[in-house]
Motif scaffolding. Structure first.
Motif, PDB file in Angstrom:
ATOM      1  N   ILE A 144      -3.781  25.988   5.785  1.00  0.00           N
ATOM      2  CA  ILE A 144      -3.338  24.815   4.785  1.00  0.00           C
ATOM      3  C   ILE A 144      -3.955  23.698   5.514  1.00  0.00           C
ATOM      4  N   THR A 145      -4.786  22.766   4.834  1.00  0.00           N
ATOM      5  CA  THR A 145      -5.301  21.681   5.434  1.00  0.00           C
ATOM      6  C   THR A 145      -4.711  20.522   4.659  1.00  0.00           C
ATOM      7  N   PHE A 146      -4.838  19.369   5.340  1.00  0.00           N
ATOM      8  CA  PHE A 146      -3.999  18.191   4.767  1.00  0.00           C
ATOM      9  C   PHE A 146      -5.185  17.047   5.102  1.00  0.00           C
ATOM     10  N   ALA A 147      -4.869  15.916   4.603  1.00  0.00           N
ATOM     11  CA  ALA A 147      -5.626  14.579   4.718  1.00  0.00           C
ATOM     12  C   ALA A 147      -4.891  13.586   4.508  1.00  0.00           C
ATOM     13  N   THR A 148      -4.612  12.564   5.355  1.00  0.00           N
ATOM     14  CA  THR A 148      -3.763  11.206   4.989  1.00  0.00           C
ATOM     15  C   THR A 148      -4.703  10.407   4.205  1.00  0.00           C
ATOM     16  N   LYS A 149      -3.855   9.720   2.972  1.00  0.00           N
ATOM     17  CA  LYS A 149      -4.546   8.903   2.243  1.00  0.00           C
ATOM     18  C   LYS A 149      -3.680   7.369   2.237  1.00  0.00           C
ATOM     19  N   ILE A 150      -4.422   6.389   1.952  1.00  0.00           N
ATOM     20  CA  ILE A 150      -3.699   5.363   1.952  1.00  0.00           C
ATOM     21  C   ILE A 150      -4.399   4.522   0.518  1.00  0.00           C
ATOM     22  N   ALA A 193       0.794  -1.093  -0.008  1.00  0.00           N
ATOM     23  CA  ALA A 193       0.094   0.202  -0.184  1.00  0.00           C
ATOM     24  C   ALA A 193       0.883   1.188  -0.085  1.00  0.00           C
ATOM     25  N   ILE A 194       0.141   2.400  -0.478  1.00  0.00           N
ATOM     26  CA  ILE A 194       1.010   3.714  -0.533  1.00  0.00           C
ATOM     27  C   ILE A 194       0.408   4.632   0.439  1.00  0.00           C
ATOM     28  N   PHE A 195       1.106   5.298   1.260  1.00  0.00           N
ATOM     29  CA  PHE A 195       0.538   5.944   2.355  1.00  0.00           C
ATOM     30  C   PHE A 195       1.159   7.471   1.989  1.00  0.00           C
ATOM     31  N   TRP A 196       0.370   8.549   1.851  1.00  0.00           N
ATOM     32  CA  TRP A 196       0.802   9.836   1.597  1.00  0.00           C
ATOM     33  C   TRP A 196      -0.066  10.962   2.208  1.00  0.00           C
ATOM     34  N   VAL A 197       0.425  12.154   2.244  1.00  0.00           N
ATOM     35  CA  VAL A 197      -0.307  13.237   2.841  1.00  0.00           C
ATOM     36  C   VAL A 197      -0.780  13.981   1.716  1.00  0.00           C
ATOM     37  N   GLN A 198      -2.207  14.215   1.615  1.00  0.00           N
ATOM     38  CA  GLN A 198      -2.701  14.972   0.528  1.00  0.00           C
ATOM     39  C   GLN A 198      -3.134  16.481   1.111  1.00  0.00           C
ATOM     40  N   GLN A 199      -2.899  17.289   0.347  1.00  0.00           N
ATOM     41  CA  GLN A 199      -3.111  19.079   0.635  1.00  0.00           C
ATOM     42  C   GLN A 199      -4.616  18.965   0.066  1.00  0.00           C
ATOM     43  N   THR A 200      -5.329  19.420   1.008  1.00  0.00           N
ATOM     44  CA  THR A 200      -7.004  19.437   0.647  1.00  0.00           C
ATOM     45  C   THR A 200      -7.294  20.784   0.500  1.00  0.00           C
ATOM     46  N   GLY A 201      -6.706  21.967   1.020  1.00  0.00           N
ATOM     47  CA  GLY A 201      -7.095  23.166   0.938  1.00  0.00           C
ATOM     48  C   GLY A 201      -6.021  24.378   1.421  1.00  0.00           C
ATOM     49  N   PHE A 202      -6.044  25.558   0.694  1.00  0.00           N
ATOM     50  CA  PHE A 202      -5.198  26.472   0.976  1.00  0.00           C
ATOM     51  C   PHE A 202      -5.885  27.936   1.230  1.00  0.00           C
ATOM     52  N   THR A 203      -5.864  28.406   2.202  1.00  0.00           N
ATOM     53  CA  THR A 203      -6.481  29.814   2.312  1.00  0.00           C
ATOM     54  C   THR A 203      -5.312  30.908   2.380  1.00  0.00           C
ATOM     55  N   ASN A 204      -5.055  31.589   1.393  1.00  0.00           N
ATOM     56  CA  ASN A 204      -3.983  32.686   1.570  1.00  0.00           C
ATOM     57  C   ASN A 204      -4.406  34.132   2.006  1.00  0.00           C
ATOM     58  N   ASN A 205      -3.892  34.336   3.345  1.00  0.00           N
ATOM     59  CA  ASN A 205      -4.201  35.814   3.662  1.00  0.00           C
ATOM     60  C   ASN A 205      -2.989  36.717   3.831  1.00  0.00           C
ATOM     61  N   ALA A 206      -2.011  36.188   3.165  1.00  0.00           N
ATOM     62  CA  ALA A 206      -0.773  37.079   3.080  1.00  0.00           C
ATOM     63  C   ALA A 206      -1.165  38.575   2.453  1.00  0.00           C
ATOM     64  N   ALA A 207      -0.549  39.390   3.562  1.00  0.00           N
ATOM     65  CA  ALA A 207      -0.961  40.757   3.163  1.00  0.00           C
ATOM     66  C   ALA A 207       0.332  41.533   3.682  1.00  0.00           C
ATOM     67  N   VAL A 208       0.309  42.931   3.327  1.00  0.00           N
ATOM     68  CA  VAL A 208       1.111  43.921   3.849  1.00  0.00           C
ATOM     69  C   VAL A 208       0.721  44.267   5.268  1.00  0.00           C
ATOM     70  N   VAL A 209       1.615  44.252   6.522  1.00  0.00           N
ATOM     71  CA  VAL A 209       1.346  44.619   7.685  1.00  0.00           C
ATOM     72  C   VAL A 209       2.340  45.767   8.165  1.00  0.00           C
ATOM     73  N   ALA A 210       1.869  46.426   9.089  1.00  0.00           N
ATOM     74  CA  ALA A 210       2.369  47.615   9.586  1.00  0.00           C
ATOM     75  C   ALA A 210       3.419  46.970  10.868  1.00  0.00           C
ATOM     76  N   GLU A 211       4.140  47.752  11.490  1.00  0.00           N
ATOM     77  CA  GLU A 211       5.209  47.710  12.649  1.00  0.00           C
ATOM     78  C   GLU A 211       4.502  47.313  13.539  1.00  0.00           C
ATOM     79  N   ASN A 212       4.661  46.283  14.446  1.00  0.00           N
ATOM     80  CA  ASN A 212       4.222  46.084  15.773  1.00  0.00           C
ATOM     81  C   ASN A 212       2.658  45.601  15.731  1.00  0.00           C
TER      82      ASN A 212
END
Length: 407
Positions: A192-198, A165-184
């Motif tokens: 990012i969400t993952f799920a294990t698969k066999i 059998a093959i076991f791997w981790v699958q990426q099921t989602g990604f919400t990108n909230n990267a943005a410019v931020v001020a100091e302090n």
């Protein structure tokens, strides 16, 4: 009054005996004359030569008549034995049964020993068979069924495994909230969400039976059987990679996991070519650029033969020798019936991987069922593979327009 063959032979035999006695008598006289005088007279020499010539001719006729009579007696004896007057030729079985070689072989049977018994051509001709059937013309080669070329496996990333059998981790989602931020200030948090698969290793196999002799005696047939079995295996593998539903021992194929075709916009006069381009866009928006298209042979022929208003081919080139491609991506044509009117666009190298646990192999056995008794063999071809569709969103599956509009 008719004279029988036996009486005629007796008369000839008597004439031969008489001629032999006369020849012997004259030969003795000639030798005696030569001894007394030191030479043989011409008259005596001529008489002896004449008697010798007559004796030789008579003796030859006697031998020919004797041989002919022997053949007649064999025919008569065979007719009396069979109870009828026909001259039936011996069959192969009769020749073998009466053969001295077979009798000696039967008395000292040895494993692996062969016995050669000459058989006349007449014995090989069966009665009641239409003319021309006994000696058919042998055509060179083997007439095999046509085969398609399989390319789906070549598009997918290859892999190997030694596990069941093959076991791997699958990426099921990604919400990108990267943005410019001020100091302090607090930094935005992405998700990012993952799920294990066999994925279990599945076996794809088939077998057939054949005569042991025909494979031993016909090397070309053996190689053809090997090629056909491997092709049948790959054809089944092709269907599993595309449409396997993941139940039981089936592979979980690409199509059941692929994203449905949802175009970002609808262009004017939609064509089949437009659908494939918009599927590429959908994959790109999912941040997984497509690497190829899969369509049915019939649909690809429709696309290639489309013409503009002036009768010029849009993408097809009757004199072209390059591999099929569309929108700068390779096009793989398949003959699987379920693919008629459908298309699959996606990132095959990145979105899926096929693991080989056991490469396709052909095994021959004589110990299956009653093969040994019937002198048959069982030929089996099988492989063990596992398919991992790591990024289902990398594949777009949809329906092509039934009646494309000419631009």
């Amino acid at each position: 009054m008719e004279i029988s063959a036996s009486d005629l032979l007796k008369q000839v035999q008597a004439a031969v005996d008489k001629a032999s006695g006369e020849f012997s008598k004259r030969a003795e006289e000639a030798l005696k004359e030569a001894k007394n005088s030191g030479d043989m007279s011409q008259q005596t020499k001529t008489a002896v030569d004449k008697i010798a010539s007559e004796f030789n001719a008579l003796n030859k006729a006697h031998e020919e008549l004797k041989a002919s009579l022997g053949e007649v007696e064999q025919v008569v004896a065979a007719a009396n034995t069979q109870g009828r007057g026909d001259t039936r030729a011996q069959t192969v079985g009769e020749i073998l049964a009466k053969s001295d070689a077979l009798q000696a072989f039967a008395q000292s049977v040895q494993g692996g020993r062969r016995v050669n018994i000459p058989v006349t051509r007449a014995a090989l001709i069966s009665t009641g068979v239409a003319e021309g059937v006994v000696e058919p013309q042998r055509l060179p080669g083997i007439d095999v069924a046509p085969r398609q070329r399989l390319f789906i496996r070549d598009l997918i990333a290859p892999g190997r495994t030694t596990s069941p059998a093959i076991f791997w981790v699958q990426q099921t989602g990604f919400t990108n909230n990267a943005a410019v931020v001020a100091e302090n200030t607090k930094k935005p948090e992405s998700e990012i969400t993952f799920a294990t698969k066999i994925t279990p290793v599945s076996t794809i196999a088939h077998l057939f039976k054949a005569s042991k002799q025909i494979l031993d005696d016909f090397a070309q047939l053996q190689s053809t059987v090997d090629a056909e079995l491997r092709f049948g295996l790959k054809y089944a593998e092709e269907q599993e990679i595309l449409f396997g539903d993941g139940t039981g021992v089936h592979l979980h194929g690409i199509v059941p996991q692929a994203s449905a075709y949802t175009p970002a916009f609808t262009p004017e006069k939609v064509t089949q070519i437009d659908h494939l381009r918009l599927a590429m866009l959908q994959a790109q928006l999912a941040r997984i650029p497509a690497t190829g298209h899969v369509v049915h042979f019939t649909d690809w022929a429709k696309i290639e033969t489309r013409k503009d208003s002036l009768g010029r081919y849009i993408i097809g080139n009757p004199q072209g020798t390059t591999s099929p491609s569309l929108w700068n991506l390779p096009v793989v044509a398949t003959e699987i019936p379920a693919f008629v009117g459908k298309f699959l666009t996606g990132s095959f190298q990145y979105g899926a991987q096929l693991f080989d646990r056991e490469d396709a192999n052909v095994v021959i056995s004589t110990e299956n069922n009653d093969d040994f008794e019937k002198n048959m063999i069982t030929v089996r071809c099988e492989e063990r593979v596992a398919l991992a569709v790591k990024r289902p969103e990398a594949f777009i599956y949809g329906t092509l327009p039934a009646d494309p509009v000419t631009p």
